[in-house]
Design a protein around this motif. Sequence first.
Motif, short mmCIF file in Angstrom:
data_model
loop_
_atom_site.label_atom_id
_atom_site.label_comp_id
_atom_site.label_asym_id
_atom_site.label_seq_id
_atom_site.Cartn_x
_atom_site.Cartn_y
_atom_site.Cartn_z
N ASP A 133 41.89 37.40 37.49
CA ASP A 133 40.68 38.02 36.94
C ASP A 133 41.09 39.00 35.85
O ASP A 133 42.14 39.64 35.95
N HIS A 134 40.27 39.10 34.81
CA HIS A 134 40.61 40.02 33.73
C HIS A 134 40.26 41.46 34.06
O HIS A 134 40.65 42.40 33.35
N ALA A 135 39.52 41.68 35.15
CA ALA A 135 39.11 43.03 35.54
C ALA A 135 40.28 43.79 36.17
O ALA A 135 41.30 43.22 36.53
N LYS A 136 40.07 45.10 36.34
CA LYS A 136 41.10 45.92 36.95
C LYS A 136 41.05 45.90 38.47
O LYS A 136 41.96 46.38 39.15
N ALA A 137 39.96 45.35 39.02
CA ALA A 137 39.79 45.28 40.47
C ALA A 137 38.99 44.03 40.81
O ALA A 137 38.17 43.57 40.00
N PRO A 138 39.20 43.46 41.99
CA PRO A 138 38.43 42.27 42.38
C PRO A 138 37.01 42.65 42.81
O PRO A 138 36.75 43.78 43.20
N GLY A 139 36.12 41.68 42.73
CA GLY A 139 34.78 41.84 43.29
C GLY A 139 33.93 42.92 42.67
O GLY A 139 33.19 43.63 43.38
N GLU A 140 33.96 43.04 41.34
CA GLU A 140 33.20 44.12 40.70
C GLU A 140 31.68 43.98 40.92
O GLU A 140 30.99 44.97 41.10
N LYS A 141 31.17 42.75 40.90
CA LYS A 141 29.73 42.57 41.15
C LYS A 141 29.38 42.88 42.60
O LYS A 141 28.29 43.36 42.90
N ILE A 142 30.31 42.59 43.49
CA ILE A 142 30.09 42.94 44.90
C ILE A 142 30.00 44.46 45.02
O ILE A 142 29.13 44.99 45.72
N ARG A 143 30.88 45.15 44.33
CA ARG A 143 30.96 46.61 44.43
C ARG A 143 29.65 47.29 44.07
O ARG A 143 29.23 48.24 44.73
N ILE A 144 29.00 46.83 43.00
CA ILE A 144 27.78 47.51 42.55
C ILE A 144 26.51 46.99 43.22
O ILE A 144 25.44 47.58 43.06
N SER A 145 26.62 45.91 43.96
CA SER A 145 25.42 45.27 44.51
C SER A 145 24.79 46.11 45.61
O SER A 145 25.46 46.86 46.32
N GLY A 146 23.48 45.94 45.74
CA GLY A 146 22.76 46.62 46.82
C GLY A 146 22.89 48.12 46.80
O GLY A 146 22.93 48.75 47.86
N GLY A 147 22.95 48.70 45.61
CA GLY A 147 23.11 50.14 45.52
C GLY A 147 24.41 50.64 46.11
O GLY A 147 24.51 51.76 46.60
N GLY A 148 25.45 49.77 46.06
CA GLY A 148 26.75 50.14 46.60
C GLY A 148 26.94 49.77 48.06
O GLY A 148 27.99 50.08 48.65
N ARG A 149 25.94 49.07 48.65
CA ARG A 149 26.05 48.67 50.05
C ARG A 149 26.08 47.17 50.24
O ARG A 149 26.19 46.69 51.37
N CYS A 150 25.99 46.43 49.18
CA CYS A 150 26.13 44.97 49.17
C CYS A 150 25.13 44.25 50.07
O CYS A 150 25.31 44.17 51.28
N ASN A 151 24.11 43.70 49.45
CA ASN A 151 23.17 42.82 50.16
C ASN A 151 23.85 41.46 50.29
O ASN A 151 23.62 40.56 49.51
N PHE A 152 24.71 41.32 51.32
CA PHE A 152 25.70 40.24 51.35
C PHE A 152 25.17 38.88 51.77
O PHE A 152 25.82 37.86 51.55
N THR A 153 23.99 38.80 52.37
CA THR A 153 23.35 37.51 52.64
C THR A 153 21.91 37.76 53.05
O THR A 153 21.45 38.90 53.06
#
Length: 393
Positions: free
Chosen positions: A29-49
């Motif tokens: 990944d070109h980002a500095k950390a994995p899962g950047e969209k996961i990180r910001i999702s759900g106001g930082g709490r991840c609406n994971f399913t």
Amino acid sequence: MRINTLILGAGAAGMMCARYCGGSTLVIDHAKAPGEKIRISGGGRCNFTNMYAEAKNYLSANPHFCKSALARYTQWDFIELVGRHGIAWHEKTLGQLFCDGSSKQIIAMLVEEMRKAGADLWLHTSVETVAQTADGYTVKLQREGQLQTITCRNLVLATGGKSIPKMGATGLAYDLARQFGLELTETRPALVPFTFPDGRFQPLAGVSLPARLSNARTAFDEALLFTHRGLSGPSVLQLSSYWREGEEITVNLIPGTPLYDLLREQRQAEGRRDLTTELSRHLPGKLVDFLAPQLGLKGRLADQSDGALSALCESLRNWHLLPAGTEGYRTAEVTLGGIDTDGLSSKTMEAKAAPGLFAIGEAVDVTGWLGGYNFQWAWASGHAAGTAIAAKS
């Protein structure tokens, strides 16, 4: 360096795929950390399913394509994985599941699952060129200022779509798909706020209420939020996936409220009360003040005939608006459209015209509703590709 599988993209789909691919797998990944969209999702709490995820909650040129993957890796499978890692969660509304703590817990879980599966992760790594070979693919990568060449049997496109470019989103998956003979469907911003000209709703910025938003094709009953630029909130984001430029939308500000009957009752009991005062018991006061000039809201309840009250309620149920557009990929949660599913196997996500090439997640023409559905597609499509790769290794 020769490996079995190279996965482009350390997002939700890419990391899930790596969990199942078996050994000799590299995720970049070109980002500095994995899962950047996961990180910001759900106001930082991840609406994971979502507890109610099924094929009807997804848009695609082929609405049947997602059925196989969703059936073979369900929301309950992911919930079980979350539970095994001791991540506490809760249901918010409409089957949406969130972490009690932080979305970083989901990222850490996926990274740990990749590690246990023997997959490596390279960050700050970008793709320079990709070429097909007799037995796979050769990929030139730029990593920390140095060019590295990887040869692999399987190549997985998991770089997502165009949404949120400030997080590094690009059309790389689409470019590579075209390079290897795959077609694309039209791509558009989805789950995105509507904009209106001249700051039309600026006086209402921050006001929210339950509403039903609809067009000729569908309707959604969820919260509506007024913003400086236009309309947002869950009902708006949902409808945006079904909207096209130049199309009118209808807003019902009183869904499920028997306002006509309530106003007639109050006319009998409190006839001297001002009409706008009474309406402010059922709608936000700022909204009533905003609508008053347009709807001619004036006078006491006692002054309103049955016909006038009926016409008022009809106007509140059928507020016709014409958005100027949307906020675009800048704030869109996902991309609608993408790699045409006709070119992929629905069971394995492998390209029919390019053996060993797989496309998963948001890059594919499968787009879910708001509320955890797109993450469930990432888990399911990643699982489908990963298990297919492991089976042929």
